[in-house]
Write an enzyme that holds these catalytic residues in place. Structure first.
Site, PDB file in Angstrom:
ATOM      1  N   ASP A 140       0.843  -1.205   0.000  1.00  0.00           N
ATOM      2  CA  ASP A 140       0.000   0.000   0.000  1.00  0.00           C
ATOM      3  C   ASP A 140       0.878   1.254   0.000  1.00  0.00           C
ATOM      4  OD1 ASP A 140      -2.229   1.649   0.171  1.00  0.00           O
ATOM      5  OD2 ASP A 140      -2.406   1.433   2.337  1.00  0.00           O
ATOM      6  N   GLU A 200      -2.435  10.271  -0.956  1.00  0.00           N
ATOM      7  CA  GLU A 200      -3.723   9.577  -0.886  1.00  0.00           C
ATOM      8  C   GLU A 200      -4.082   9.236   0.549  1.00  0.00           C
ATOM      9  OE1 GLU A 200      -6.376   6.044  -0.645  1.00  0.00           O
ATOM     10  OE2 GLU A 200      -4.314   6.243   0.033  1.00  0.00           O
ATOM     11  N   GLU A 201      -3.090   8.872   1.356  1.00  0.00           N
ATOM     12  CA  GLU A 201      -3.362   8.321   2.676  1.00  0.00           C
ATOM     13  C   GLU A 201      -4.005   9.315   3.644  1.00  0.00           C
ATOM     14  OE1 GLU A 201      -3.471   5.405   3.359  1.00  0.00           O
ATOM     15  OE2 GLU A 201      -1.970   4.235   2.303  1.00  0.00           O
ATOM     16  N   HIS A 249      -1.471  -0.764   6.400  1.00  0.00           N
ATOM     17  CA  HIS A 249      -1.140   0.293   7.368  1.00  0.00           C
ATOM     18  C   HIS A 249      -0.380  -0.202   8.591  1.00  0.00           C
ATOM     19  CE1 HIS A 249      -4.769   2.912   5.835  1.00  0.00           C
ATOM     20  NE2 HIS A 249      -3.867   2.649   4.885  1.00  0.00           N
TER      21      HIS A 249
END
Length: 467
Positions: free
Chosen positions: A291, A325-326, A423
């Site tokens: 991710d 994005e996060e 995450h």
């Protein structure tokens, strides 16, 4: 010699043109699996740079690295698109324990949620109350919540086969838990990690205070699933437990960062754009391999695989590595804003942001008529065990580009193990399988090839794929 090379290139181009779609996809998959670059790029991004939190030095290193690698591919254009991004820093490692009414302490694993404020200096200790959702919290009222640490313990629903659906069913407690608890006078929030398995790894992620005044903003942290189970069991036996946690995170001033963009300009319709992309930023606990390092390197390899396979796109193909994005979606917002200002016609946008696992297919945000056309290509993917062609969502970064007439899509890998790493500190390079990553890159390239060749207009009676 030059004349001979020129003749060979012409013959190669003619051969590609004469190839059937089946043969072209075979070429793409073979090239990716025998001469792929995605795994090599991911190795460097993960192991030489590491976690790439927006606004961090590592994020800027990733920008420069990916730009340089795209320039090596001989694309028609490579550039950086400036974007202002938030800068949140974690600080020193978080610490937490459960304290019984007899003073016995049990250490547990936590991590601050992205965007959270710090605890008071030296940490905070208070009675803890467990809730499953916001309705239960509100039913308790301010009298029972004020002065407490709220423990949100709603797990991901294990019987849902679509794990992203399970994630969506409980992520609001992570994102808005501190805001809702802060309104009722809570002094802190602990949230069960978004993870389908039981382990000792806390999973971070973004949270928001909304428009809550600073005086009501409270620290928020994730607790590992094993320790969430432990805390819940201990509370069942002793309602007077206290919870202590300490975190030193802080929000700093915004800084400038960049989206990284590369383009092969179309030979016939240069003003029609097809983009592939992922987000270059990641959380900081691991190295962001799944991710979304995987999505970035797969997207980069799409353009390389097109060139290596001798395909000359009719439309302009772009790779976009989005920043932030996060915890803000600033890169996607900026890209869509600039595209609109320039009047760019983005007919198709494909995002890879679901890990580097075995590809299963795609989801498409489009009209029924266009979906019927795309679904007619499904048989071409069957030899590669790609069966999932469904209408649905696409991805966070390509979402801002959606119009009534274009298509946004998302690569859909097997998701059963994704949230084991999402995450968390174990989102690292060794958990990405080289072959699975390369299959994903080939699958994306194949779809882009077909979109470029046939466009997105609803299928006509005389339009057929070349088996």
């Amino acid at each position: 010699m030059k004349q001979f090379l020129g003749l060979m290139l012409l013959l190669l181009a003619a051969n590609i043109q004469a190839q059937s779609d089946t043969e072209t996809l075979r070429t793409i998959y073979t090239t990716s699996l025998t001469n792929g670059k995605s795994y090599e790029w991911l190795d460097y991004l993960s192991n030489q740079i590491g976690g790439r939190l927006s606004g961090s030095l590592n994020a800027e290193k990733a920008v420069q690295y990916t730009k340089e690698e795209l320039e090596k591919l001989g694309l028609d254009k490579v550039w950086l698109q400036p974007v202002m991004v938030p800068k949140w820093v974690r600080g020193t490692k978080e610490y937490a324990f459960i304290e019984s009414n007899t003073g016995v302490t049990t250490t547990v694993n936590i991590c601050a949620l992205g965007g959270s404020i710090a605890t008071p200096f030296g940490g905070i200790k208070a009675p803890v109350i467990e809730v499953q959702d916001f309705d239960e919290l509100k039913a308790m009222g301010k009298e029972k919540v004020s002065g407490k640490i709220v423990f949100f313990n709603r797990p991901m629903q294990a019987d849902l086969i679509q794990t992203f659906e399970a994630y969506g069913g409980c992520v609001n407690q992570r994102y808005s838990g501190a805001m809702e608890a802060g309104k009722l006078g809570a002094v802190g929030v602990i949230v069960r990690s978004m993870n389908l398995r039981l382990d000792d790894l806390p999973h971070t992620g973004s949270m928001s205070y909304g428009d809550l005044p600073n005086s009501q903003r409270i620290p928020s942290a994730a607790i590992s699933t094993n320790d969430a189970e432990k805390l819940s069991s201990m509370l069942a036996l002793d309602k007077n437990l206290k919870f202590f946690f300490n975190q030193t995170c802080q929000q700093l001033k915004e800084v400038q960062s960049y989206n990284v963009i590369g383009e092969i300009t179309g030979s016939e319709y240069p003003n029609e754009y097809i983009i592939v992309g992922g987000h270059l930023d990641s959380w900081d606990l691991g190295d962001g391999s799944h991710d979304d390092g995987a999505g970035c390197v797969q997207s980069m390899d799409v353009l390389r695989l097109l060139k290596e396979s001798g395909i000359k796109p009719k439309r302009s193909i772009r790779v976009v590595l989005f920043m932030n994005e996060e915890n803000g979606l600033r890169g996607a917002t900026k890209y869509a804003e600039v595209a609109k200002q320039k009047g760019e016609n983005h007919i198709f946008s494909l995002e890879s942001d679901a890990g580097g696992f075995t590809p299963r297919g795609f989801s498409f945000d489009c009209s029924d008529a266009v979906f019927n056309k795309i679904e007619s290509w499904k048989s071409l993917f069957k030899p590669y065990l790609i069966h999932y062609f469904e209408q649905g969502g696409s991805g966070a970064d390509v979402g801002p580009l959606k119009t009534e007439t274009n298509v946004c899509a998302g690569l859909r890998p097997d998701s059963q193990r994704y949230f084991d790493h999402h995450h968390a500190a174990n989102d690292t390079f060794e958990h990405v399988n080289k072959r699975e990553l390369e299959l994903g890159a080939a699958t994306m390239t194949s779809l882009v090839y077909l979109i470029d060749k046939y466009g997105i207009s609803p299928i006509s009676n005389n339009e057929k794929i070349k088996d």
